[in-house]
Write a protein that holds these residues in place. Structure first.
Motif, PDB file in Angstrom:
ATOM      1  N   LEU A 229     -32.675 -27.279  26.971  1.00  0.00           N
ATOM      2  CA  LEU A 229     -32.579 -26.724  28.279  1.00  0.00           C
ATOM      3  C   LEU A 229     -33.648 -27.475  29.134  1.00  0.00           C
ATOM      4  O   LEU A 229     -34.297 -28.477  28.812  1.00  0.00           O
ATOM      5  CB  LEU A 229     -33.299 -25.411  27.893  1.00  0.00           C
ATOM      6  CG  LEU A 229     -32.681 -24.352  27.150  1.00  0.00           C
ATOM      7  CD1 LEU A 229     -33.579 -23.227  26.999  1.00  0.00           C
ATOM      8  CD2 LEU A 229     -31.292 -23.864  27.830  1.00  0.00           C
ATOM      9  N   THR A 230     -33.592 -27.082  30.584  1.00  0.00           N
ATOM     10  CA  THR A 230     -34.622 -27.648  31.542  1.00  0.00           C
ATOM     11  C   THR A 230     -34.998 -26.580  32.327  1.00  0.00           C
ATOM     12  O   THR A 230     -34.526 -25.492  32.258  1.00  0.00           O
ATOM     13  CB  THR A 230     -33.809 -28.596  32.273  1.00  0.00           C
ATOM     14  OG1 THR A 230     -34.819 -29.499  33.051  1.00  0.00           O
ATOM     15  CG2 THR A 230     -32.777 -28.132  33.124  1.00  0.00           C
ATOM     16  N   TYR A 231     -36.180 -26.840  33.198  1.00  0.00           N
ATOM     17  CA  TYR A 231     -36.909 -25.973  33.943  1.00  0.00           C
ATOM     18  C   TYR A 231     -37.705 -26.586  34.900  1.00  0.00           C
ATOM     19  O   TYR A 231     -37.638 -27.903  34.891  1.00  0.00           O
ATOM     20  CB  TYR A 231     -37.667 -24.625  33.133  1.00  0.00           C
ATOM     21  CG  TYR A 231     -38.789 -25.494  32.209  1.00  0.00           C
ATOM     22  CD1 TYR A 231     -40.040 -25.672  32.648  1.00  0.00           C
ATOM     23  CD2 TYR A 231     -38.280 -25.825  31.157  1.00  0.00           C
ATOM     24  CE1 TYR A 231     -40.960 -26.042  31.827  1.00  0.00           C
ATOM     25  CE2 TYR A 231     -39.234 -26.591  30.074  1.00  0.00           C
ATOM     26  CZ  TYR A 231     -40.450 -26.349  30.515  1.00  0.00           C
ATOM     27  OH  TYR A 231     -41.637 -27.269  29.612  1.00  0.00           O
ATOM     28  N   ASP A 232     -38.177 -26.124  35.866  1.00  0.00           N
ATOM     29  CA  ASP A 232     -39.060 -26.681  37.089  1.00  0.00           C
ATOM     30  C   ASP A 232     -40.003 -27.958  36.528  1.00  0.00           C
ATOM     31  O   ASP A 232     -39.958 -29.108  36.989  1.00  0.00           O
ATOM     32  CB  ASP A 232     -39.522 -25.846  38.061  1.00  0.00           C
ATOM     33  CG  ASP A 232     -40.135 -24.691  37.541  1.00  0.00           C
ATOM     34  OD1 ASP A 232     -40.560 -24.787  36.476  1.00  0.00           O
ATOM     35  OD2 ASP A 232     -40.434 -23.662  38.240  1.00  0.00           O
ATOM     36  N   VAL A 233     -41.021 -27.387  35.791  1.00  0.00           N
ATOM     37  CA  VAL A 233     -41.990 -28.171  35.366  1.00  0.00           C
ATOM     38  C   VAL A 233     -41.305 -29.478  34.351  1.00  0.00           C
ATOM     39  O   VAL A 233     -42.116 -30.627  34.494  1.00  0.00           O
ATOM     40  CB  VAL A 233     -43.118 -27.498  34.683  1.00  0.00           C
ATOM     41  CG1 VAL A 233     -44.011 -28.330  34.042  1.00  0.00           C
ATOM     42  CG2 VAL A 233     -43.774 -26.538  35.485  1.00  0.00           C
ATOM     43  N   LEU A 234     -40.465 -29.129  33.628  1.00  0.00           N
ATOM     44  CA  LEU A 234     -40.032 -30.339  32.901  1.00  0.00           C
ATOM     45  C   LEU A 234     -39.532 -31.371  33.725  1.00  0.00           C
ATOM     46  O   LEU A 234     -39.351 -32.630  33.241  1.00  0.00           O
ATOM     47  CB  LEU A 234     -38.839 -29.660  31.784  1.00  0.00           C
ATOM     48  CG  LEU A 234     -38.450 -30.671  30.692  1.00  0.00           C
ATOM     49  CD1 LEU A 234     -39.393 -31.306  29.895  1.00  0.00           C
ATOM     50  CD2 LEU A 234     -37.248 -29.871  29.998  1.00  0.00           C
ATOM     51  N   TYR A 236     -40.234 -32.186  36.900  1.00  0.00           N
ATOM     52  CA  TYR A 236     -41.078 -32.747  37.409  1.00  0.00           C
ATOM     53  C   TYR A 236     -41.859 -33.859  36.337  1.00  0.00           C
ATOM     54  O   TYR A 236     -42.219 -34.844  36.809  1.00  0.00           O
ATOM     55  CB  TYR A 236     -42.493 -31.772  37.996  1.00  0.00           C
ATOM     56  CG  TYR A 236     -41.841 -31.641  39.552  1.00  0.00           C
ATOM     57  CD1 TYR A 236     -42.638 -31.991  40.393  1.00  0.00           C
ATOM     58  CD2 TYR A 236     -40.957 -30.639  39.726  1.00  0.00           C
ATOM     59  CE1 TYR A 236     -42.466 -31.724  41.909  1.00  0.00           C
ATOM     60  CE2 TYR A 236     -40.474 -30.252  41.047  1.00  0.00           C
ATOM     61  CZ  TYR A 236     -41.400 -30.823  42.256  1.00  0.00           C
ATOM     62  OH  TYR A 236     -41.055 -30.530  43.594  1.00  0.00           O
ATOM     63  N   GLU A 237     -42.005 -33.364  35.354  1.00  0.00           N
ATOM     64  CA  GLU A 237     -42.586 -34.229  34.170  1.00  0.00           C
ATOM     65  C   GLU A 237     -41.797 -35.525  33.992  1.00  0.00           C
ATOM     66  O   GLU A 237     -42.289 -36.505  33.720  1.00  0.00           O
ATOM     67  CB  GLU A 237     -42.864 -33.280  32.732  1.00  0.00           C
ATOM     68  CG  GLU A 237     -43.646 -34.028  31.936  1.00  0.00           C
ATOM     69  CD  GLU A 237     -45.105 -33.998  31.921  1.00  0.00           C
ATOM     70  OE1 GLU A 237     -45.698 -34.836  31.200  1.00  0.00           O
ATOM     71  OE2 GLU A 237     -45.699 -33.357  32.818  1.00  0.00           O
ATOM     72  N   ARG A 238     -40.527 -35.266  33.895  1.00  0.00           N
ATOM     73  CA  ARG A 238     -39.734 -36.435  33.383  1.00  0.00           C
ATOM     74  C   ARG A 238     -39.365 -37.256  34.683  1.00  0.00           C
ATOM     75  O   ARG A 238     -39.137 -38.511  34.213  1.00  0.00           O
ATOM     76  CB  ARG A 238     -38.259 -35.852  32.698  1.00  0.00           C
ATOM     77  CG  ARG A 238     -38.640 -35.210  31.401  1.00  0.00           C
ATOM     78  CD  ARG A 238     -37.093 -34.544  30.810  1.00  0.00           C
ATOM     79  NE  ARG A 238     -37.337 -34.131  29.456  1.00  0.00           N
ATOM     80  CZ  ARG A 238     -36.470 -33.598  28.921  1.00  0.00           C
ATOM     81  NH1 ARG A 238     -35.383 -33.221  29.374  1.00  0.00           N
ATOM     82  NH2 ARG A 238     -36.647 -33.144  27.635  1.00  0.00           N
ATOM     83  N   LEU A 259     -36.948 -27.507  43.945  1.00  0.00           N
ATOM     84  CA  LEU A 259     -37.341 -26.515  42.363  1.00  0.00           C
ATOM     85  C   LEU A 259     -38.815 -26.038  42.451  1.00  0.00           C
ATOM     86  O   LEU A 259     -39.330 -25.148  42.017  1.00  0.00           O
ATOM     87  CB  LEU A 259     -37.362 -27.572  41.259  1.00  0.00           C
ATOM     88  CG  LEU A 259     -35.931 -27.996  40.679  1.00  0.00           C
ATOM     89  CD1 LEU A 259     -36.153 -28.807  39.453  1.00  0.00           C
ATOM     90  CD2 LEU A 259     -35.252 -26.659  40.231  1.00  0.00           C
ATOM     91  N   TYR A 260     -39.622 -26.694  43.448  1.00  0.00           N
ATOM     92  CA  TYR A 260     -40.958 -26.352  43.860  1.00  0.00           C
ATOM     93  C   TYR A 260     -41.030 -25.251  44.779  1.00  0.00           C
ATOM     94  O   TYR A 260     -40.740 -25.135  46.049  1.00  0.00           O
ATOM     95  CB  TYR A 260     -41.909 -27.389  44.295  1.00  0.00           C
ATOM     96  CG  TYR A 260     -42.894 -27.142  44.546  1.00  0.00           C
ATOM     97  CD1 TYR A 260     -43.933 -27.745  43.305  1.00  0.00           C
ATOM     98  CD2 TYR A 260     -44.060 -26.593  45.399  1.00  0.00           C
ATOM     99  CE1 TYR A 260     -45.552 -27.462  43.293  1.00  0.00           C
ATOM    100  CE2 TYR A 260     -45.343 -26.487  45.366  1.00  0.00           C
ATOM    101  CZ  TYR A 260     -45.877 -27.024  44.415  1.00  0.00           C
ATOM    102  OH  TYR A 260     -47.185 -26.829  44.322  1.00  0.00           O
ATOM    103  N   LYS A 261     -41.312 -23.892  44.109  1.00  0.00           N
ATOM    104  CA  LYS A 261     -41.413 -22.611  45.078  1.00  0.00           C
ATOM    105  C   LYS A 261     -42.729 -22.056  45.249  1.00  0.00           C
ATOM    106  O   LYS A 261     -42.932 -20.976  45.848  1.00  0.00           O
ATOM    107  CB  LYS A 261     -40.622 -21.544  44.362  1.00  0.00           C
ATOM    108  CG  LYS A 261     -39.301 -21.942  43.582  1.00  0.00           C
ATOM    109  CD  LYS A 261     -38.201 -22.116  44.903  1.00  0.00           C
ATOM    110  CE  LYS A 261     -36.884 -22.320  44.532  1.00  0.00           C
ATOM    111  NZ  LYS A 261     -36.089 -22.691  45.497  1.00  0.00           N
TER     112      LYS A 261
END
Length: 371
Positions: A229-234, A236-238, A259-261
């Motif tokens: 899975l992926t999501y917004d913070v992940l 940005y981190e990667r 992705l930045y809301k």
């Protein structure tokens, strides 16, 4: 930048590699070892993206060490350094990313960096897959299951614990650190008991809603397993540091910006999020600024204005972006737009700080010296 470990049993060669790799802007060296067993023991703590391994070493040769690294961290890229070409085939049998021949040169290190960057760009996630759980940490905190139904947490601490794991993807967090963050005023044994119960509730919730993630017990702590899975913070981190560290890839930067809301975990009063929130806001600002600069260079005025407007809707008093927008209006002779924007900024600034805007912004708007 790629967090990097070097393992080489000969100290002079280790020092040379440390220097050559350290001179390349794509790498951050987080560990350099002459002892492969020590390197293996430190791997969970250092969490490298890349490991440069010598093939021939005492105690544990490079091929054996690579197999152990693969078992501990499938995402870590292994690059062998060897004086003998015949080891190349063996290297790829343990899923090595690449190999370089000694003596190691800056050109060889740059070639590896190019491959790493290219692969990072190619795997930047697209829109979430249909029928997959959806998680949003920017601009609030929302978790939806595979049917799109919002997940309700049994307790506030269960929600906060999940948010904490999501903001530290792939990292082992000690149980004492977790307990201290969530129950700072509570005695150690009681906080530890609460953590154990909250971990249980969270694991049960993730399984019950088929989120596709799990909490793994690692040594004296825990780690969030995000699976595929992926999501917004992940994201940005990667991928954020990669995009900022190399020539800008506009398409991928657009994806990250979309992705930045809003601020990290907005409206949540978690004390531990402050520095993370500031860091992600800086990253978003840098990405968006680079896109605006690209727009301005290509005379894409409308697109640049739209980007800046969307940014200032989130951070209306951010001075750099306000200056950038007003300078664009001034340079294009859009005096009415410039005056209207400054009037809004001035009113908001006075409400927030009870003072006049900074001289630099007043000067950019053409009002300094007229008052």
């Amino acid at each position: 930048m790629f967090h990097t470990i070097i393992v080489e049993d000969e100290k002079p060669i280790l020092d040379l590699m440390n220097y050559v790799i350290g001179q390349n802007p794509h790498y951050t060296i987080v560990g350099a070892f002459t002892n492969p067993l020590e390197a293996l023991a430190r791997l969970p703590e250092l969490k490298p993206d890349v490991v440069f391994l010598d093939v021939e070493m005492p105690k544990m040769n490079g091929l054996e060490l690579a197999r152990n690294i693969n078992e501990l961290s499938e995402e870590t890229k292994i690059i062998f350094s060897t004086a003998y070409k015949q080891y190349a085939l063996d290297a790829f049998q343990v899923y090595a990313f690449d190999y370089i021949l000694k003596p190691v040169t800056p050109a060889a290190i740059e070639r590896i960096a190019g491959r790493l960057v290219k692969q990072q760009r190619s795997v930047l996630p697209a829109e979430p897959l249909e029928h997959a759980a959806a998680i949003r940490c920017f601009g609030g905190f929302e978790v939806r299951n595979r049917e799109g139904v919002p997940v309700r947490f049994p307790t506030r601490k269960t929600e906060e614990l999940f948010a904490l794991f999501l903001c530290h993807p792939g990292r082992e967090l000690s149980k004492w650190h977790l307990a201290d963050l969530l129950w700072p005023e509570m005695k150690e044994d009681r906080a530890s008991h609460n953590l154990h119960n909250t971990i249980y509730r969270l694991k049960k919730l993730l399984k019950g809603h088929e989120i596709g993630m799990d909490i793994r017990k690692i040594n004296d702590g825990y780690r969030l397993d995000v699976a595929g899975l992926t999501y917004d913070v992940l994201a940005y981190e990667r991928y954020g540091p990669v995009l900022l560290g190399v020539m800008q890839d506009a398409e991928q930067a657009e994806r990250l910006c979309s992705l930045y809301k809003g601020p990290l975990l907005d409206k949540k009063d978690y004390l531990w999020k402050a520095s993370l929130e500031e860091g992600y806001a800086r990253q978003y600002t840098a990405l968006l600024r680079s896109l605006v600069e690209r727009d301005l260079a290509g005379q894409e005025w409308t697109r640049a204005e739209r980007r800046l407007d969307s940014y200032l809707a989130l951070y209306p008093l951010q001075e750099e972006m306000n200056l950038l927008l007003m300078d664009m209006y001034a340079n294009r002779g859009k005096i009415e737009k410039l005056a209207a924007h400054y009037a809004r900024f001035e009113a908001a600034y006075r409400r927030e700080f009870g003072a006049e805007p900074p001289d630099e912004i007043r000067s950019s708007a053409g009002v300094l010296g007229r008052v």
